[in-house]
Scaffold this motif. Structure first.
Motif, PDB file in Angstrom:
ATOM      1  N   TYR A 111       0.828  -1.204   0.000  1.00 56.55           N
ATOM      2  CA  TYR A 111       0.000   0.000   0.000  1.00 56.55           C
ATOM      3  C   TYR A 111       0.862   1.253   0.000  1.00 56.55           C
ATOM      4  CZ  TYR A 111      -3.659  -3.290   1.384  1.00 56.55           C
ATOM      5  OH  TYR A 111      -4.527  -4.352   1.440  1.00 56.55           O
ATOM      6  N   LEU A 112       1.918   1.243   0.805  1.00 57.27           N
ATOM      7  CA  LEU A 112       2.760   2.430   0.914  1.00 57.27           C
ATOM      8  C   LEU A 112       3.430   2.752  -0.418  1.00 57.27           C
ATOM      9  CD1 LEU A 112       4.011   4.676   2.556  1.00 57.27           C
ATOM     10  CD2 LEU A 112       5.768   3.070   3.339  1.00 57.27           C
ATOM     11  N   GLU A 113       3.975   1.736  -1.073  1.00 58.67           N
ATOM     12  CA  GLU A 113       4.629   1.967  -2.363  1.00 58.67           C
ATOM     13  C   GLU A 113       3.633   2.484  -3.387  1.00 58.67           C
ATOM     14  OE1 GLU A 113       7.312  -0.355  -5.747  1.00 58.67           O
ATOM     15  OE2 GLU A 113       6.837  -1.345  -3.852  1.00 58.67           O
ATOM     16  N   ASN A 114       2.425   1.909  -3.377  1.00 59.28           N
ATOM     17  CA  ASN A 114       1.375   2.367  -4.287  1.00 59.28           C
ATOM     18  C   ASN A 114       1.065   3.842  -4.045  1.00 59.28           C
ATOM     19  OD1 ASN A 114      -0.965   2.735  -5.837  1.00 59.28           O
ATOM     20  ND2 ASN A 114      -1.724   0.689  -5.409  1.00 59.28           N
ATOM     21  N   CYS A 115       0.939   4.205  -2.763  1.00 59.54           N
ATOM     22  CA  CYS A 115       0.618   5.594  -2.417  1.00 59.54           C
ATOM     23  C   CYS A 115       1.729   6.545  -2.852  1.00 59.54           C
ATOM     24  CB  CYS A 115       0.396   5.719  -0.914  1.00 59.54           C
ATOM     25  SG  CYS A 115      -1.144   4.968  -0.335  1.00 59.54           S
ATOM     26  N   ARG A 116       2.967   6.103  -2.705  1.00 62.62           N
ATOM     27  CA  ARG A 116       4.094   6.955  -3.096  1.00 62.62           C
ATOM     28  C   ARG A 116       4.178   7.115  -4.612  1.00 62.62           C
ATOM     29  NH1 ARG A 116       8.449   4.558   1.325  1.00 62.62           N
ATOM     30  NH2 ARG A 116       7.948   6.052   2.984  1.00 62.62           N
ATOM     31  N   ILE A 117       3.920   6.031  -5.330  1.00 63.06           N
ATOM     32  CA  ILE A 117       3.943   6.100  -6.789  1.00 63.06           C
ATOM     33  C   ILE A 117       2.844   7.030  -7.289  1.00 63.06           C
ATOM     34  CG2 ILE A 117       3.506   4.772  -8.897  1.00 63.06           C
ATOM     35  CD1 ILE A 117       4.924   2.404  -7.536  1.00 63.06           C
TER      36      ILE A 117
END
Length: 339
Positions: A111-117
């Motif tokens: 989720y965190l990587e998705n949010c950052r992307i």
């Protein structure tokens, strides 16, 4: 093509004020901002999102985390109503909503990587696997979050007073003369379900009423089907209850259907009370007595908390617990022996 100068001319405000209104500057009065936004919509103004992002250092996008295993998802009346309320506040402030998952480009990440992307400014969580390490990773990050129907010190949280609502339900049934009160639980694997079951047990104890293990039946996922099967189980007991408190309105409606299919009348033979006050509750026969959650307030309060954090107005985590209300309709009556 409409520009901010056209909007300034129409409204009488300066171009600077118009620009600040679109970018949610705190020194612009809310009435002024609403006047400008309304005029912009009437004139068909479409802001340059790229320029807006560069100016404000925001993506103007909110991530929505909604993960659950039943397939009911947003179609559940409670969640759809809360999400709609949240969306209305978000749109009024110029934000768009985007659902997030663990998958980015077909490859699992988190989720965190998705949010950052995606560059989201914040995340609202309606349902998740709260033990998931990817979810915990998101909470431990610097991305502002607000969670509905859950409690954790790592995030802003907004929920109804589930325990107090359960006490209201049991007290109402007891006031009608019921002593054999059963509970169709939403399941201890959900925060609202566990809190409402705790409230049921606390109210029964306070009233001096026995809580038999057989009187608590799980109705997981808050579905009609599970409410139906749970009620069937209760009706097969040698000493069946005279009243049932269901942890959600869909569970309650399923319970009413099961009672009718078993040749019983609601509320003459058995009373049923629900929780949520979904729109359907008032239109069925008998109209459902229930505990009302204010879905509009839940969604708007969650939005206000999240945007205050994004704008650095809110400091520290806040846990809001909103009041609930007993709505008396036709599905509850005194037990036969008391009439």
């Amino acid at each position: 093509m409409t520009t901010i100068y056209d909007i300034a001319k129409r409204t009488g405000y300066s171009p600077t004020t118009v620009s600040k209104a679109f970018n949610n500057y705190s020194d612009v009065r809310e009435k002024t901002r609403q006047d400008i936004i309304r005029t912009a919509q009437e004139m068909g103004y479409v802001p340059n999102s790229h320029a807006r992002t560069l100016t404000t250092k925001k993506s103007w996008t909110i991530g929505v985390l909604f993960i659950e295993s039943t397939g009911v998802g947003i179609r559940h009346p409670f969640f759809s109503s809360v999400i709609e309320s949240f969306k209305q506040v978000a749109v009024s402030k110029g934000y768009a909503l985007m659902f997030i998952s663990k998958d980015v480009g077909g490859k699992q990440s988190g989720y965190l990587e998705n949010c950052r992307i995606r560059g989201v400014d914040g995340v609202v969580v309606f349902l998740s696997d709260y033990e998931d390490p990817y979810f915990q990773e998101l909470l431990d990050s610097a991305i502002p979050t607000v969670i509905l129907d859950f409690e954790t010190p790592k995030s802003h949280t907004v929920c109804s007073n589930n325990m107090a609502g359960a006490v209201l339900a049991v007290d109402h049934l007891a006031s009608l003369g019921h002593r054999k009160i059963a509970h169709i639980s939403g399941g201890v694997n959900t925060f609202p379900g566990s809190e409402r079951e705790r409230g049921y047990k606390a109210a029964m104890k306070q009233l001096g009423l026995e809580v038999s293990d057989s009187y608590i039946v799980a109705g997981p996922y808050y579905s009609l089907e599970n409410g139906y099967s749970a009620m069937k189980e209760l009706l097969q007991l040698p000493d069946r209850p005279t009243a049932v408190f269901a942890s959600g309105d869909l569970l309650a409606l399923g319970a009413v259907m099961a009672a009718k299919d078993s040749g019983l009348s609601v509320p003459t033979d058995i009373s049923v009370i629900g929780y949520d006050d979904i729109d359907l509750a008032r239109h069925v026969t008998p109209a459902l007595t229930t505990i009302r959650q204010d879905t509009v307030l839940l969604g708007s309060q969650a939005a206000d908390l999240l945007f205050s954090t994004i704008d650095k107005v809110q400091e520290g985590m806040e846990a809001l617990k909103l009041p609930v209300e007993l709505i008396v309709r036709d599905s509850c009556a005194p037990p036969r022996s008391v009439e």
